[in-house]
Scaffold this motif. Structure first.
Motif, PDB file in Angstrom:
ATOM      1  N   ILE A  43     -62.033 -36.884 -18.794  1.00 24.00           N
ATOM      2  CA  ILE A  43     -61.593 -35.753 -19.603  1.00 24.00           C
ATOM      3  C   ILE A  43     -62.365 -34.510 -19.165  1.00 24.00           C
ATOM      4  O   ILE A  43     -63.604 -34.529 -19.113  1.00 24.00           O
ATOM      5  N   VAL A  64     -58.394 -30.824 -21.557  1.00 17.53           N
ATOM      6  CA  VAL A  64     -58.368 -30.248 -22.900  1.00 17.53           C
ATOM      7  C   VAL A  64     -58.207 -28.740 -22.745  1.00 17.53           C
ATOM      8  O   VAL A  64     -59.091 -28.067 -22.199  1.00 17.53           O
ATOM      9  N   THR A  80     -56.964 -30.691 -27.904  1.00 19.83           N
ATOM     10  CA  THR A  80     -58.265 -30.967 -28.516  1.00 19.83           C
ATOM     11  C   THR A  80     -58.908 -32.214 -27.912  1.00 19.83           C
ATOM     12  O   THR A  80     -58.221 -33.086 -27.372  1.00 19.83           O
ATOM     13  N   LEU A  81     -60.219 -32.293 -28.071  1.00 17.43           N
ATOM     14  CA  LEU A  81     -60.941 -33.490 -27.636  1.00 17.43           C
ATOM     15  C   LEU A  81     -60.441 -34.715 -28.398  1.00 17.43           C
ATOM     16  O   LEU A  81     -60.251 -35.777 -27.807  1.00 17.43           O
ATOM     17  N   ILE A  95     -66.414 -38.027 -20.329  1.00 19.54           N
ATOM     18  CA  ILE A  95     -66.330 -36.590 -20.573  1.00 19.54           C
ATOM     19  C   ILE A  95     -67.054 -35.925 -19.408  1.00 19.54           C
ATOM     20  O   ILE A  95     -68.228 -36.204 -19.158  1.00 19.54           O
ATOM     21  N   LEU A 101     -67.227 -28.804 -24.024  1.00 20.89           N
ATOM     22  CA  LEU A 101     -66.722 -30.163 -24.224  1.00 20.89           C
ATOM     23  C   LEU A 101     -67.879 -31.159 -24.314  1.00 20.89           C
ATOM     24  O   LEU A 101     -67.855 -32.076 -25.136  1.00 20.89           O
ATOM     25  N   GLU A 104     -69.350 -30.840 -27.802  1.00 24.24           N
ATOM     26  CA  GLU A 104     -68.472 -31.424 -28.816  1.00 24.24           C
ATOM     27  C   GLU A 104     -68.483 -32.949 -28.757  1.00 24.24           C
ATOM     28  O   GLU A 104     -68.433 -33.621 -29.783  1.00 24.24           O
ATOM     29  N   ALA A 105     -68.569 -33.501 -27.560  1.00 25.25           N
ATOM     30  CA  ALA A 105     -68.501 -34.946 -27.389  1.00 25.25           C
ATOM     31  C   ALA A 105     -69.852 -35.646 -27.549  1.00 25.25           C
ATOM     32  O   ALA A 105     -69.893 -36.862 -27.770  1.00 25.25           O
TER      33      ALA A 105
END
Length: 163
Positions: A43, A64, A80-81, A95, A101, A104-105
């Motif tokens: 991702i 994303v 979105t994630l 990721i 990102l 967020e992850a």
């Protein structure tokens, strides 16, 4: 069950990019990325994907982005994630940047696969800091050369504090 991992290369200041590019070119450094992600889902955020410019072979690629659409064989775009993770069909989901990102992850990741570059490069994008008590350093593999680096594996501590 899906396993979520972050995979990145960063220098000693945690820089991962400069002007949309990786700030170093080290022969062989990306070999671990290829070994870990082949056959799995990767991702990317939009800007990271645009730097690469194409889906990676032998992997499912999810971008994303709320502003652009990418599609093709083994390539899809979601806004979105959360939707990216839901769309992933492989056991492992990696990721692979960028900074937003990764941040967020980070709370979702059970593993971090970092290539820690032994040097300082000019950067304008950085890997998020690791908070004390979240991850244990469980393996490392040193590589010498003109610019040395270390492949480091981190595992999230479980709720009872064990690796």
């Amino acid at each position: 069950m899906k396993h979520i991992a972050l995979i990145a290369a960063c220098d000693r200041s945690r820089a991962i990019g400069k002007n949309g590019k990786i700030p170093w070119n080290i022969a062989g450094e990306q070999q671990r990325f290829r070994q870990l992600t082949t056959g799995q889902t990767v991702i990317f955020g939009r800007r990271t994907y645009e730097e690469i410019g194409h889906p990676l072979p032998c992997r499912e690629t999810i971008v994303v982005s709320a502003s652009r659409q990418f599609s093709g064989s083994h390539l899809q775009t979601v806004p979105t994630l959360a939707e990216a993770l839901a769309a992933a069909k492989t056991e492992w989901v990696f990721i692979s940047g960028g900074a937003r990102l990764y941040a967020e992850a980070m709370p979702l990741a059970e593993m971090l696969y970092l290539t820690e570059i032994d040097g300082f490069f000019q950067g304008d994008v950085f890997f998020p800091p690791l908070l004390a008590g979240q991850f244990a350093r469980v393996a490392e593999e040193r590589h010498d050369g003109e610019i040395p680096y270390v492949y480091v594996t981190y595992r999230r501590y479980t709720k009872n504090g064990k690796k």
